[in-house]
Design a protein around this motif. Structure first.
Motif, PDB file in Angstrom:
ATOM      1  N   ILE A   1       0.841  -1.186   0.000  1.00  0.00           N
ATOM      2  CA  ILE A   1       0.000   0.000   0.000  1.00  0.00           C
ATOM      3  C   ILE A   1       0.883   1.245   0.000  1.00  0.00           C
ATOM      4  CG2 ILE A   1      -0.219  -0.035   2.537  1.00  0.00           C
ATOM      5  CD1 ILE A   1      -2.981   1.314   2.150  1.00  0.00           C
ATOM      6  N   GLY A   2       0.517   2.243  -0.798  1.00  0.00           N
ATOM      7  CA  GLY A   2       1.262   3.495  -0.810  1.00  0.00           C
ATOM      8  C   GLY A   2       1.125   4.214  -2.134  1.00  0.00           C
ATOM      9  N   GLY A   3       1.804   5.350  -2.231  1.00  0.00           N
ATOM     10  CA  GLY A   3       1.716   6.184  -3.414  1.00  0.00           C
ATOM     11  C   GLY A   3       2.971   6.218  -4.260  1.00  0.00           C
ATOM     12  N   ARG A   4       3.987   5.439  -3.895  1.00  0.00           N
ATOM     13  CA  ARG A   4       5.226   5.418  -4.676  1.00  0.00           C
ATOM     14  C   ARG A   4       5.016   4.599  -5.949  1.00  0.00           C
ATOM     15  NH1 ARG A   4       8.534   9.479  -3.463  1.00  0.00           N
ATOM     16  NH2 ARG A   4       8.856   9.689  -1.218  1.00  0.00           N
TER      17      ARG A   4
ATOM     18  N   LEU B   1      -3.294   1.329  -4.189  1.00  0.00           N
ATOM     19  CA  LEU B   1      -2.658   2.579  -4.578  1.00  0.00           C
ATOM     20  C   LEU B   1      -3.239   3.770  -3.840  1.00  0.00           C
ATOM     21  CD1 LEU B   1      -2.357   2.170  -8.462  1.00  0.00           C
ATOM     22  CD2 LEU B   1      -0.487   2.177  -6.801  1.00  0.00           C
ATOM     23  N   LEU B   2      -2.343   4.660  -3.428  1.00  0.00           N
ATOM     24  CA  LEU B   2      -2.687   5.964  -2.885  1.00  0.00           C
ATOM     25  C   LEU B   2      -2.186   7.025  -3.858  1.00  0.00           C
ATOM     26  CD1 LEU B   2      -1.757   5.419   0.892  1.00  0.00           C
ATOM     27  CD2 LEU B   2      -3.971   5.090  -0.226  1.00  0.00           C
ATOM     28  N   PRO B   3      -2.582   8.279  -3.706  1.00  0.00           N
ATOM     29  CA  PRO B   3      -2.209   9.301  -4.694  1.00  0.00           C
ATOM     30  C   PRO B   3      -0.707   9.550  -4.780  1.00  0.00           C
ATOM     31  CG  PRO B   3      -4.084  10.030  -3.377  1.00  0.00           C
ATOM     32  CD  PRO B   3      -3.557   8.797  -2.715  1.00  0.00           C
ATOM     33  N   ALA B   4      -0.251   9.825  -6.004  1.00  0.00           N
ATOM     34  CA  ALA B   4       1.105  10.302  -6.268  1.00  0.00           C
ATOM     35  C   ALA B   4       1.031  11.800  -6.555  1.00  0.00           C
ATOM     36  CB  ALA B   4       1.716   9.545  -7.441  1.00  0.00           C
ATOM     37  N   ASN B   5       2.143  12.374  -7.008  1.00  0.00           N
ATOM     38  CA  ASN B   5       2.156  13.815  -7.302  1.00  0.00           C
ATOM     39  C   ASN B   5       1.691  14.120  -8.726  1.00  0.00           C
ATOM     40  OD1 ASN B   5       4.443  12.647  -8.444  1.00  0.00           O
ATOM     41  ND2 ASN B   5       5.669  14.506  -8.224  1.00  0.00           N
ATOM     42  N   THR B   6       1.400  13.080  -9.524  1.00  0.00           N
ATOM     43  CA  THR B   6       0.850  13.254 -10.862  1.00  0.00           C
ATOM     44  C   THR B   6      -0.223  12.179 -11.053  1.00  0.00           C
ATOM     45  OG1 THR B   6       2.286  11.723 -12.090  1.00  0.00           O
ATOM     46  CG2 THR B   6       3.173  13.928 -11.645  1.00  0.00           C
ATOM     47  N   HIS B   7      -0.722  12.060 -12.273  1.00  0.00           N
ATOM     48  CA  HIS B   7      -1.758  11.067 -12.550  1.00  0.00           C
ATOM     49  C   HIS B   7      -1.190   9.701 -12.921  1.00  0.00           C
ATOM     50  CE1 HIS B   7      -1.505  13.164 -16.732  1.00  0.00           C
ATOM     51  NE2 HIS B   7      -0.556  12.258 -16.616  1.00  0.00           N
ATOM     52  N   LYS B   8       0.089   9.478 -12.687  1.00  0.00           N
ATOM     53  CA  LYS B   8       0.704   8.230 -13.158  1.00  0.00           C
ATOM     54  C   LYS B   8       0.129   6.994 -12.463  1.00  0.00           C
ATOM     55  CE  LYS B   8       4.624   9.464 -10.209  1.00  0.00           C
ATOM     56  NZ  LYS B   8       5.976  10.045 -10.251  1.00  0.00           N
ATOM     57  N   ASN B   9      -0.237   7.092 -11.178  1.00  0.00           N
ATOM     58  CA  ASN B   9      -0.844   5.925 -10.528  1.00  0.00           C
ATOM     59  C   ASN B   9      -2.187   5.583 -11.153  1.00  0.00           C
ATOM     60  OD1 ASN B   9       1.340   5.714  -8.876  1.00  0.00           O
ATOM     61  ND2 ASN B   9       0.315   6.317  -6.999  1.00  0.00           N
ATOM     62  N   GLU B  10      -2.994   6.614 -11.441  1.00  0.00           N
ATOM     63  CA  GLU B  10      -4.265   6.368 -12.116  1.00  0.00           C
ATOM     64  C   GLU B  10      -4.046   5.740 -13.489  1.00  0.00           C
ATOM     65  OE1 GLU B  10      -5.118   9.522  -9.071  1.00  0.00           O
ATOM     66  OE2 GLU B  10      -3.492   9.050 -10.453  1.00  0.00           O
ATOM     67  N   GLY B  11      -2.933   6.096 -14.129  1.00  0.00           N
ATOM     68  CA  GLY B  11      -2.633   5.574 -15.457  1.00  0.00           C
ATOM     69  C   GLY B  11      -2.314   4.100 -15.478  1.00  0.00           C
TER      70      GLY B  11
ATOM     71  N   VAL C   1      -7.219   4.226  -7.306  1.00  0.00           N
ATOM     72  CA  VAL C   1      -6.336   5.051  -6.470  1.00  0.00           C
ATOM     73  C   VAL C   1      -7.200   5.659  -5.371  1.00  0.00           C
ATOM     74  CG1 VAL C   1      -4.786   7.033  -6.386  1.00  0.00           C
ATOM     75  CG2 VAL C   1      -4.789   5.530  -8.393  1.00  0.00           C
ATOM     76  N   HIS C   2      -6.926   5.304  -4.132  1.00  0.00           N
ATOM     77  CA  HIS C   2      -7.736   5.725  -2.999  1.00  0.00           C
ATOM     78  C   HIS C   2      -7.126   6.946  -2.314  1.00  0.00           C
ATOM     79  CE1 HIS C   2     -10.127   2.012  -3.028  1.00  0.00           C
ATOM     80  NE2 HIS C   2      -8.998   1.333  -3.143  1.00  0.00           N
ATOM     81  N   GLY C   3      -7.952   7.868  -1.905  1.00  0.00           N
ATOM     82  CA  GLY C   3      -7.523   8.880  -0.963  1.00  0.00           C
ATOM     83  C   GLY C   3      -7.579   8.307   0.443  1.00  0.00           C
ATOM     84  N   LEU C   4      -6.878   8.933   1.379  1.00  0.00           N
ATOM     85  CA  LEU C   4      -6.886   8.420   2.747  1.00  0.00           C
ATOM     86  C   LEU C   4      -8.280   8.466   3.363  1.00  0.00           C
ATOM     87  CD1 LEU C   4      -3.563   9.904   4.178  1.00  0.00           C
ATOM     88  CD2 LEU C   4      -4.022   7.546   3.475  1.00  0.00           C
ATOM     89  N   ALA C   5      -9.127   9.337   2.829  1.00  0.00           N
ATOM     90  CA  ALA C   5     -10.506   9.402   3.332  1.00  0.00           C
ATOM     91  C   ALA C   5     -11.317   8.166   2.937  1.00  0.00           C
ATOM     92  CB  ALA C   5     -11.196  10.663   2.805  1.00  0.00           C
ATOM     93  N   ASP C   6     -10.824   7.392   1.971  1.00  0.00           N
ATOM     94  CA  ASP C   6     -11.528   6.177   1.529  1.00  0.00           C
ATOM     95  C   ASP C   6     -11.194   4.994   2.439  1.00  0.00           C
ATOM     96  OD1 ASP C   6     -12.468   7.668  -0.611  1.00  0.00           O
ATOM     97  OD2 ASP C   6     -10.827   7.025  -1.927  1.00  0.00           O
ATOM     98  N   ARG C   7     -11.221   5.237   3.725  1.00  0.00           N
ATOM     99  CA  ARG C   7     -10.757   4.244   4.685  1.00  0.00           C
ATOM    100  C   ARG C   7     -11.518   2.923   4.563  1.00  0.00           C
ATOM    101  NH1 ARG C   7     -12.367   2.645   9.628  1.00  0.00           N
ATOM    102  NH2 ARG C   7     -10.768   1.871  11.083  1.00  0.00           N
TER     103      ARG C   7
END
Length: 323
Positions: free
Chosen positions: A198-201, A217-227, A238-244
């Motif tokens: 789990i993480g955004g790296r 997946l958690l968010p990265a600094n660009t849309h590459k994780n969503e890609g 790609v989950h935000g931390l609020a999507d607990r």
């Protein structure tokens, strides 16, 4: 460096990441030198293994003006590919990130005293509520019965370590950093043997997936994780931390025997490997028509692998019209 480029036969570069502010485009290593190579010395220029993203419209306009002049632009994930095409600046290639070519981990299993999941930071760590992330890790450990193992090589990720020390009981988690595990071969068995990561790296996620290890997946600094999801054709939100609740539910599903996630990843990796091999052949042959056909066939293969009839129909029609 300038003399090396001027005397070269071809220039291949990777300028991935966030493009902007504009001062970045004047940096000699990433953007100015390939631009000069193309216009001053008439060299063929290839942008390889690239994400295409800019945080502001003005930066995106500058990036588009630079990239439209390159001979080949090979993008590494689906969101960058979609953005590039939407700007009308040419036909990019979609070649899955070359980190997917990570060789399978070999040797003994990771020396862990209990089953575990891996935790990473993110290039967007400044936007994370680290306290909430640490509590989520604690709750994941309680839900799954696994021990958290933090992987970090960036100084920013040490802040997550501090947050975990406050939220988790002493001795209930472990950490591996680049000083105690300095080699690429050393980290592969750790990712291979984790129940999930789990993480955004982004690169850690890609390397884990290359070992058929599921990722949350958690968010990265660009849309590459969503890609990654659109490129692999598997469910990979790609989950935000609020999507607990969604994160805990996904982790619980991964703990179920026969959940099929690893098999789905392996199927996607077969498609990725075939795409990379075909990409190499058409590029080496200079086959423009073959490149266009390759893009079309890869998108259709993703849709078929994901068993998504709407996606299959949409991309077949759009890409056939584009030809």
């Amino acid at each position: 460096m300038i003399e090396r480029v001027r005397s070269s036969d071809i220039v291949i570069f990777q300028g991935e990441g966030t493009m902007g502010p504009k001062v970045h485009f004047r940096g000699l290593r990433f953007f100015a030198l390939p631009f000069l190579a193309k216009h001053l010395w008439r060299k063929p220029v290839v942008s390889l293994n690239q994400s295409f993203y800019a945080a502001r419209p003005s930066d995106l306009a500058v990036a588009a003006n630079i990239y439209r002049h390159f001979d080949i632009v090979a993008l590494r994930e689906g969101q960058s590919y979609a953005l590039y095409r939407s700007l009308g600046i040419g036909e990019p290639l979609l070649c899955p990130d070359l980190a997917f070519r990570a060789r399978p981990a070999i040797g003994a299993r990771h020396d862990a005293d209990a089953p575990y999941f891996c935790v990473t930071g993110s290039a967007a760590m400044d936007e994370y509520d680290l306290g909430a992330y640490a509590v989520l890790i604690r709750d994941l450990a309680a839900t799954t019965g696994l021990r958290p193992l933090l992987l970090y090589s960036k100084q920013d990720d040490s802040r997550l370590m501090a947050a975990m020390a406050e939220a988790l009981p002493v001795g209930s988690y472990a950490a591996v950093n680049s000083k105690c595990m300095a080699t690429y071969d050393g980290i592969l068995p750790i990712l291979r043997d984790a129940r999930f990561v789990i993480g955004g790296r982004y690169h850690t996620a890609v390397t884990a997936l290359a070992q058929a290890t599921p990722v949350i997946l958690l968010p990265a600094n660009t849309h590459k994780n969503e890609g990654l999801a659109t490129m692999l054709g598997i469910e990979l939100p790609v989950h935000g931390l609020a999507d607990r609740r969604a994160i805990l539910a996904e982790a619980a599903a991964l703990m179920q025997p026969g959940n099929g996630r690893a098999d789905a990843i392996r199927g996607a990796l077969d498609t990725v490997a075939a795409r990379q091999e075909a990409f190499a052949k058409v590029v080496l042959a200079g086959d423009t028509n073959g490149m266009i056909q390759l893009n079309r066939d890869f998108h259709v293969a993703i849709a078929e692998a994901g068993r998504n009839p709407y996606y299959l129909q949409l991309f077949s029609r759009l890409l056939d019209e584009g030809r």
